[in-house]
Scaffold this active site. Sequence first.
Site, PDB file in Angstrom:
ATOM      1  N   GLY A 195       0.857  -1.193   0.000  1.00 33.15           N
ATOM      2  CA  GLY A 195       0.000   0.000   0.000  1.00 33.15           C
ATOM      3  C   GLY A 195       0.887   1.234   0.000  1.00 33.15           C
ATOM      4  N   ILE A 197       2.471   2.842   2.393  1.00 33.08           N
ATOM      5  CA  ILE A 197       3.734   2.762   3.138  1.00 33.08           C
ATOM      6  C   ILE A 197       4.636   1.687   2.548  1.00 33.08           C
ATOM      7  CG2 ILE A 197       4.749   2.265   5.409  1.00 33.08           C
ATOM      8  CD1 ILE A 197       2.210   3.697   6.598  1.00 33.08           C
ATOM      9  N   SER A 249      -2.331  -3.135   6.683  1.00 33.19           N
ATOM     10  CA  SER A 249      -3.132  -2.731   7.841  1.00 33.19           C
ATOM     11  C   SER A 249      -3.722  -3.959   8.517  1.00 33.19           C
ATOM     12  CB  SER A 249      -4.211  -1.729   7.440  1.00 33.19           C
ATOM     13  OG  SER A 249      -4.861  -2.147   6.292  1.00 33.19           O
ATOM     14  N   ASP A 301       8.235  -1.917  15.627  1.00 31.58           N
ATOM     15  CA  ASP A 301       7.851  -0.585  16.109  1.00 31.58           C
ATOM     16  C   ASP A 301       6.483  -0.642  16.761  1.00 31.58           C
ATOM     17  OD1 ASP A 301       8.092   2.252  16.412  1.00 31.58           O
ATOM     18  OD2 ASP A 301       6.708   2.512  14.738  1.00 31.58           O
ATOM     19  N   HIS A 325       6.472   2.553  18.962  1.00 28.05           N
ATOM     20  CA  HIS A 325       5.478   3.040  17.979  1.00 28.05           C
ATOM     21  C   HIS A 325       5.759   4.494  17.581  1.00 28.05           C
ATOM     22  CE1 HIS A 325       1.096   2.365  16.447  1.00 28.05           C
ATOM     23  NE2 HIS A 325       1.789   3.111  15.615  1.00 28.05           N
ATOM     24  N   ILE A 326       6.935   4.676  16.966  1.00 28.90           N
ATOM     25  CA  ILE A 326       7.339   6.038  16.585  1.00 28.90           C
ATOM     26  C   ILE A 326       7.419   6.210  15.073  1.00 28.90           C
ATOM     27  CG2 ILE A 326       8.523   6.645  18.734  1.00 28.90           C
ATOM     28  CD1 ILE A 326      11.180   5.862  17.294  1.00 28.90           C
ATOM     29  N   SER A 328       5.558   7.424  12.772  1.00 22.84           N
ATOM     30  CA  SER A 328       5.213   8.727  12.194  1.00 22.84           C
ATOM     31  C   SER A 328       5.743   9.891  13.034  1.00 22.84           C
ATOM     32  CB  SER A 328       3.690   8.840  12.075  1.00 22.84           C
ATOM     33  OG  SER A 328       3.088   8.772  13.362  1.00 22.84           O
TER      34      SER A 328
HETATM   35  C1  DGY Z   1      -1.119   5.493  12.369  1.00 19.19           C
HETATM   36  O1  DGY Z   1      -1.340   6.660  12.068  1.00 19.19           O
HETATM   37  O2  DGY Z   1      -1.971   4.616  12.310  1.00 19.19           O
HETATM   38  C2  DGY Z   1       0.261   5.166  12.788  1.00 19.19           C
HETATM   39  O3  DGY Z   1       0.363   3.928  13.370  1.00 19.19           O
HETATM   40  C3  DGY Z   1       0.814   6.248  13.691  1.00 19.19           C
HETATM   41  O4  DGY Z   1       2.197   6.198  13.557  1.00 19.19           O
END
Ligand code: DGY
Length: 361
Positions: A195, A197, A249, A301, A325-326, A328
């Site tokens: 997708g 990402i 996802s 992450d 979980h960093i 973004s």
């Molecule tokens: C999201 O936006 O779903 C991401 O996991 C945040 O980094």
Amino acid sequence: MIRLVIRHQSAVKITRVSTTYLTYQAKTMATDTRPKVFVTRRVPVRGIDLLKDKFVVSQWDREDRIPREELLRGVKGVDALFCLLTDKIDKDVLDAAGPQLKTICPQLKTICTMSVGYEHIDLTECKKRNIPVGFTPDVLTNATAELTMSLLLATSRRLKEAMTAVEGGSWGTWNPIWMLGHGLDGATVGIVGLGRIGLAVAKCLLPFGVSRIVYSGNSQSENEQEVNAEFVSFDYLLENSDFILGCCSLTANNIGLFNAEAFSKMKTSAIFVNTSRGGLVNQDDLYNALKSGKIAGAGLDVTTPEPLPTDSPLLTLNNCLVLPHIGSATEKARSAMSELTARNILAVFENKEMPSRLNIQ
Ligand code: DGY
């Protein structure tokens, strides 16, 4: 420009209701008739700045997760909800928000999450109540791809072990057979989910000289040619990849996708990286695979739960690197996420198309 900002600020009174709640209200109006929005966390100010003149903004003004009872309280009677991936938005929250006749005339007009992931929102309930849902794709793609690359390189080149060696004094003389890792040059990389990402990660990989990019997913991607990627079965990907990246996802169908069976199909030299959602992985199985040498290393992450308890067995392994979980977490991406969430909300009240509305099937 500066004068305009000052005028806007002076039109809005900021009330600190308690140490945790902030409300931005019109200064001049006895009864503020603007729609109400509830923001469930302290977020980058860009989004709040866009909202505070047109809405009465109430905010859980803390960096920690809003307690459930505060969420249920805060959402009461609001027209819009600005939430995060850590907030479970279910039937109870929707019920708490609106009047009894909500199916006919929903009071809550939109839910906008400052995230690209939306598995925390009960979409079936939103659809039933005709509540449009906004999310924040694209603006975090590059930041998340960059973090995926960081984890991949750090894990494959054993940075956690190497740093521990330096700090713990086990760094001896330069040694030709010490701390050898696996490089990307000539490697096959398997991306589960090409997708937004996944594709951005594939683009980052090309300059490293990977020989093949394979991917699996629900369907073939129309963008595969951009990165010369080959659509393959999940099993083929597991068996043939040197690096395996979880970029899809999380859905009801792929919970625990990376389990003992999946790890047993990987090469013993494989590096597994997950920057999507912890739910994709059976962590006990991952621990066993790493501990027994079934695979070479993992970089995560995302975990289940988050935060990962400090006594998690995964943290005892030096071939497992865990980040909080960093993906973004850049100034630019988080600010853009905050802005896009606000723009999604604004669009609903201006009767415009949301810039990023979730297509609920
Ligand atoms: C999201 O936006 O779903 C991401 O996991 C945040 O980094």
